[in-house]
Design an enzyme around this catalytic site. Structure first.
Site, PDB file in Angstrom:
ATOM      1  N   LYS A 122      17.299 -22.780  16.308  1.00 58.29           N
ATOM      2  CA  LYS A 122      18.541 -22.170  15.812  1.00 58.29           C
ATOM      3  C   LYS A 122      18.320 -21.573  14.426  1.00 58.29           C
ATOM      4  O   LYS A 122      17.574 -22.135  13.611  1.00 58.29           O
ATOM      5  CB  LYS A 122      19.644 -23.229  15.787  1.00 58.29           C
ATOM      6  N   SER A 173      28.557 -23.380  18.104  1.00 56.48           N
ATOM      7  CA  SER A 173      27.864 -22.299  17.435  1.00 56.48           C
ATOM      8  C   SER A 173      26.409 -22.135  17.909  1.00 56.48           C
ATOM      9  O   SER A 173      25.758 -21.139  17.609  1.00 56.48           O
ATOM     10  CB  SER A 173      27.864 -22.552  15.926  1.00 56.48           C
ATOM     11  N   SER A 175      29.024 -28.296  18.502  1.00 56.16           N
ATOM     12  CA  SER A 175      28.276 -27.036  18.583  1.00 56.16           C
ATOM     13  C   SER A 175      26.987 -27.102  19.390  1.00 56.16           C
ATOM     14  O   SER A 175      26.357 -26.076  19.629  1.00 56.16           O
ATOM     15  CB  SER A 175      27.955 -26.521  17.177  1.00 56.16           C
TER      16      SER A 175
END
EC number: 6.3.5.7
Length: 453
Positions: A55, A130, A154
């Site tokens: 990420k 996210s 998330s």
């Protein structure tokens, strides 16, 4: 796509071929899961080990790390996050920056400055957020496994929307050193994988005490993977008032999972918890307050994009106005408001008291149960543009955020499909530091359901 368990048995020549094949697949399957796909560059690589997608808020030395925000474009990380060092020690290597909601603020990966990620199962629907890029990459078969971060769901929510497994560890179990903070008392890094066993393997690799992180738990740690046992008989609590608020597809999947668990020999008990509206209010007060403090450092002075040339004040105003997107600006302003003089007691202190109540409710349930089974989101993956207001987006996290407020471990896995063929994800929640029970229960449900993509 080869599983992580299988990849760990490969010889070096086979790993090289795997990396080359994966690079090709990423170019062919452009769903925007990776930042590199959205900016048309070659995939970022470090080392020669088994490729793991990372990420874009986790620091990898010599990579551009931006948290999918304009304000950090051009920032090259001078060091590795602890989780990256742990990967490399185990023969794994960072491979590609996955797209995300800007500074991890969002539930759909639509607030990224690079553009949106598509759900690989239906390109008209969101992949969640996210960590939507990480989940989409795994679900699309263009990542063996990925790392995400979970502040209020998330990891678990995008995993549920995309039909893969996402795990949030106990707070303090995985080092946050080198991971850009959204809300320091809530954030945890965790794995997104193809199955429960892979999640356990990756969790074992990244977890452990880290003196570089003041919030890291300095306690004895035992690997969960060697002791995985899907035959353990557990007492599992169902939160009835959570299930009542879910869509028909989620309720159907939930009933299917409960039936499968009972047939596997687990005991089901029924409980209720605090009203979800109070949980949402508490979460967004705590999270935005911490975000307003954490994001104050992005001012154009030390790193990132600097704007404005008419003095210090103009630089601050222009850098933040042009660098931060609307959702991030909104949360910074809300956080600054609840911490301001005259409102601190009315909002922030009250939220911390409710947070304590949430933790106490979980503790009371865990006096009687080994695990809690809950929906991950009220619906399956919604279409792009279906969130008309920020509040609608916030409500998609009603089942996940209490876990972060209480600092507990949880894992999401797919159990069913809705009428459109989109995955229905449910989550198990365990008591703090009881990841072994969490993975045992998840593995049992995975085998009982036998979900197929």
């Amino acid at each position: 796509m080869i599983t992580l368990k299988k990849a760990l048995t490969l010889a070096s020549d086979d790993i090289k071929k795997l990396r080359d094949d994966l690079s090709l697949k990423i170019k062919e399957n452009n769903i925007g899961a990776y930042v590199e796909q959205l900016v048309s560059t070659d995939i970022s690589k470090s080392g020669i080990g088994i490729p793991i997608a990372i990420k874009d808020n986790i620091n990898v030395k010599n990579w551009e790390i931006t948290c999918s925000s304009n304000i950090l474009k051009g920032y090259i990380s001078p060091y590795n996050a602890t989780v990256i060092n742990n990967l490399e020690k185990a023969g794994l290597s960072p491979f590609g920056r996955t797209n995300m909601d800007e500074f991890a603020m969002g539930s759909s990966t639509e607030s990224s400055c690079y553009g949106r990620t598509l759900n690989p199962l239906d390109n008209t629907k969101v992949p969640g957020g996210s960590s939507g890029g990480s989940a989409a990459a795994v679900a699309a078969g263009i990542a063996i496994a990925a790392l995400g971060t979970d502040t209020g769901g998330s990891i678990r929510q995008p995993a549920a929307y995309c039909g893969c497994v996402g795990m949030k560890p106990t707070y303090g179990r995985v080092s946050r050193y080198g991971i850009t903070a959204y809300s320091s008392s809530l954030d945890q890094c965790g794995p997104i994988t193809q199955n429960v066993e892979d999640a356990a393997i990756l969790y074992d690799i990244i977890s452990g005490y880290d003196p570089m992180d003041s919030t890291s738990a300095n306690i004895d740690y035992e690997a969960v993977t060697p002791k995985l046992n899907s035959n353990r008989k557990l007492t599992i609590a169902v939160i009835d008032n959570f299930v009542e608020q879910a869509s028909p597809a989620i309720k159907k999947g939930f009933a299917k999972a409960v039936k499968a668990l009972e047939e596997a020999g687990h005991k089901i008990i029924h409980k209720n918890m605090l009203d979800t509206q109070k949980i949402v209010s508490t979460y967004y007060i705590v999270a935005t307050a911490e975000a307003s403090a954490n994001l104050a450092r992005f001012d154009g002075v030390r790193y990132g994009n600097r704007k404005g040339d008419s003095g210090l004040k103009d630089m601050y105003v222009q850098t933040k106005s042009q660098g931060f997107g609307s959702e991030v600006q909104k949360r910074i302003m809300l956080g600054s408001f609840v911490l301001s003089s005259g409102y601190y007691d009315a909002y922030y202190i009250k939220a911390q008291k409710v947070r304590h109540l949430i933790k106490d409710e979980y503790s009371a349930i865990f006096n009687e149960a080994d695990l809690i089974l809950s929906p991950v989101a009220p619906t399956t993956a919604p279409k792009f543009g279906s969130f008309k207001t920020s509040l609608e987006m916030y409500l998609s996290d009603i089942y996940t955020i209490s876990v972060n407020l209480a600092g507990l471990p949880a894992i999401s896995l797919p159990v069913d499909k809705d009428e459109d063929g989109m995955p229905v994800g449910l989550q198990f929640i365990a008591n703090a530091y009881n990841e072994q029970t969490l993975f045992d229960g998840a593995l049992s449900l995975e085998k009982a359901i036998n979900y197929t993509k």
